[in-house]
Design a protein around this motif. Structure first.
Motif, PDB file in Angstrom:
ATOM      1  N   GLN A 115       9.002   1.163   2.559  1.00 56.67           N
ATOM      2  CA  GLN A 115       9.491   2.165   3.519  1.00 56.67           C
ATOM      3  C   GLN A 115       9.202   3.596   3.074  1.00 56.67           C
ATOM      4  OE1 GLN A 115      13.225  -0.485   5.320  1.00 56.67           O
ATOM      5  NE2 GLN A 115      13.573   1.586   4.652  1.00 56.67           N
ATOM      6  N   ARG A 116       7.943   3.841   2.720  1.00 62.09           N
ATOM      7  CA  ARG A 116       7.633   5.197   2.290  1.00 62.09           C
ATOM      8  C   ARG A 116       6.182   5.550   2.607  1.00 62.09           C
ATOM      9  NH1 ARG A 116       7.765   3.567  -4.113  1.00 62.09           N
ATOM     10  NH2 ARG A 116       5.555   3.008  -4.293  1.00 62.09           N
ATOM     11  N   ILE A 117       5.990   6.838   2.898  1.00 66.16           N
ATOM     12  CA  ILE A 117       4.633   7.389   2.922  1.00 66.16           C
ATOM     13  C   ILE A 117       4.254   7.629   1.473  1.00 66.16           C
ATOM     14  CG2 ILE A 117       3.324   9.500   3.387  1.00 66.16           C
ATOM     15  CD1 ILE A 117       3.513   7.979   5.911  1.00 66.16           C
ATOM     16  N   GLU A 118       3.047   7.253   1.128  1.00 69.63           N
ATOM     17  CA  GLU A 118       2.521   7.566  -0.204  1.00 69.63           C
ATOM     18  C   GLU A 118       1.371   8.547  -0.030  1.00 69.63           C
ATOM     19  OE1 GLU A 118       1.458   4.296  -2.665  1.00 69.63           O
ATOM     20  OE2 GLU A 118       3.296   3.193  -2.182  1.00 69.63           O
ATOM     21  N   MET A 119       1.385   9.595  -0.812  1.00 71.17           N
ATOM     22  CA  MET A 119       0.239  10.522  -0.794  1.00 71.17           C
ATOM     23  C   MET A 119      -0.472  10.425  -2.140  1.00 71.17           C
ATOM     24  SD  MET A 119       0.799  13.769   1.607  1.00 71.17           S
ATOM     25  CE  MET A 119       1.169  14.941   0.356  1.00 71.17           C
ATOM     26  N   HIS A 120      -1.776  10.395  -2.049  1.00 67.29           N
ATOM     27  CA  HIS A 120      -2.632  10.319  -3.239  1.00 67.29           C
ATOM     28  C   HIS A 120      -3.818  11.265  -3.058  1.00 67.29           C
ATOM     29  CE1 HIS A 120      -0.891   6.349  -4.612  1.00 67.29           C
ATOM     30  NE2 HIS A 120      -0.615   6.267  -3.322  1.00 67.29           N
ATOM     31  N   GLY A 152     -13.016   6.085  -6.272  1.00 66.81           N
ATOM     32  CA  GLY A 152     -11.857   5.482  -5.596  1.00 66.81           C
ATOM     33  C   GLY A 152     -10.562   5.586  -6.379  1.00 66.81           C
ATOM     34  N   GLU A 153     -10.637   5.992  -7.640  1.00 67.54           N
ATOM     35  CA  GLU A 153      -9.413   6.087  -8.444  1.00 67.54           C
ATOM     36  C   GLU A 153      -8.523   7.202  -7.893  1.00 67.54           C
ATOM     37  OE1 GLU A 153      -8.174   6.366 -13.047  1.00 67.54           O
ATOM     38  OE2 GLU A 153     -10.306   6.081 -12.668  1.00 67.54           O
ATOM     39  N   THR A 154      -7.216   7.059  -8.027  1.00 68.32           N
ATOM     40  CA  THR A 154      -6.317   8.018  -7.375  1.00 68.32           C
ATOM     41  C   THR A 154      -5.373   8.706  -8.363  1.00 68.32           C
ATOM     42  OG1 THR A 154      -4.612   6.358  -6.959  1.00 68.32           O
ATOM     43  CG2 THR A 154      -6.261   6.684  -5.220  1.00 68.32           C
ATOM     44  N   LEU A 155      -4.942   9.884  -7.941  1.00 67.71           N
ATOM     45  CA  LEU A 155      -3.812  10.568  -8.564  1.00 67.71           C
ATOM     46  C   LEU A 155      -2.718  10.576  -7.499  1.00 67.71           C
ATOM     47  CD1 LEU A 155      -2.418  12.430 -10.694  1.00 67.71           C
ATOM     48  CD2 LEU A 155      -3.602  14.360  -9.627  1.00 67.71           C
TER      49      LEU A 155
END
Ligand code: AVI
Length: 321
Positions: free
Chosen positions: A247-252, A273-276
């Motif tokens: 139940q959350r928006i994730e920002m990366h 493709g790796e994320t922070l």
């Protein structure tokens, strides 16, 4: 001057803290940094623009709820209330409550950014000459002192904007526990963004004008500007999606190809493709939030929601004094 919606609980982090936390973020896997690093002046200005976007419904929905129901909320607060605002920012939303209150004891905005807070208080005082305003410059998520309780009225906390959604579940519970103790004998009025159609959520964090993308990428632009980091912000893409089970928006920030970030002689490699990870924005059901608040000692009270049930303001009764 402060920004009308100014960023909550989150400005004015010392530079050494940023460098330290960015190294730590880049060293770990998965990589993740606190959303508080969005909010330098450029990031706060971008957040301000987000609040006005057609896709970003929370700010205008909460403002409409406050406009429609301020009188009922003020009646619950009663006479001689001591109103505490957590992460006060520019004091736009609380004005709607203050206009409706009858003879408040005092207003105590708590914010970590002293200059912004004091400027906002001066502007408020010009409109409410007889209101006792007692600003507290502090990180309200940590132990802090407040002015003495009123002898007659109750102490009520105000935490709008669904900023609690940017906390981890543990941090949210810890904040609610702290507030329940601090507000003993009174109540908390809190704004929460509700679970809804994922398409609506997706649009709110992926706006057509790319303002949210610029807000997210500002974390890297800041690292260049303030820390002299060597990196290519254009080498990263904004990524925001709804994680339904959690139940959350994730920002990366997602690397477009293999690249490096250099910071203070250290080199951090990013694979394609790796994320922070930069932010979680949790969404709640009213009952789910009331259950969380009950674990902190609050009793559920009235709830105000818009007709679409997209956003809610909850009255939570703190434990007896
Ligand atoms: C401040 N906070 C409640 C905003 C939110 O919706 O979680 C921050 C934000 N992030 C992207 N857009 C807005």
């Amino acid at each position: 001057m402060p920004l009308p919606h100014a960023a909550p609980w989150l400005h004015a982090v010392p530079l050494e803290g940023y460098a330290h936390d960015l190294h730590a973020a880049l060293r770990q896997r998965p990589r993740s940094i606190s959303p508080k690093y969005f909010y330098d002046d450029a990031g706060s200005a971008l957040f301000e623009r987000i609040c006005e976007l057609p896709e970003y419904y929370p700010t205008r929905t909460e403002l409409a709820l406050l406009r429609s129901h301020a009188a009922e909320m003020a009646a619950l607060m009663g006479e001689a209330v001591q109103l505490i605002e957590y992460g006060a920012g520019a004091l736009r939303k609380v004005r709607l409550l203050l206009d409706a209150l009858s003879a408040p004891h005092s207003f105590v905005p708590v914010d970590i950014s002293g200059p912004h807070l004091l400027a906002a208080c001066r502007a408020l005082q010009a409109e409410h000459a007889s209101l006792a305003i007692q600003p507290v410059v502090a990180d309200f998520t940590r132990p802090h002192d407040l002015p003495a309780r009123p002898q007659r009225g109750q102490r009520v906390g105000f935490f709008p904007g669904s900023s609690i959604g940017n906390f981890s579940p543990d941090q949210a519970l810890e904040f609610l526990r702290m507030a329940a103790q601090e507000l003993r004998g009174g109540a908390l009025l809190i704004g929460v963004d509700l679970v809804k159609d994922p398409a609506v959520l997706h649009a709110a964090y992926n706006d057509a004008q790319g303002v949210t993308a610029a807000f997210n990428l500002n974390v890297l632009a800041r690292a260049q500007r303030e820390l002299g980091a060597e990196l290519d912000p254009a080498g990263f893409a904004h990524s925001a999606f709804y994680n339904a089970p959690l139940q959350r928006i994730e920002m990366h920030l997602q690397s477009r190809g293999r690249q490096q970030i250099r910071l203070d002689q250290r080199v951090y490699e990013f694979e394609d493709g790796e994320t922070l990870h930069t932010e979680h924005s949790h969404k709640f059901s009213v009952a789910g939030f009331q259950t969380l608040a009950a674990r902190a000692g609050f009793k559920a009270g009235p709830v105000w929601q818009d007709a679409r049930e997209w956003f809610a303001l909850l009255w939570l009764q703190a434990p007896a004094a």
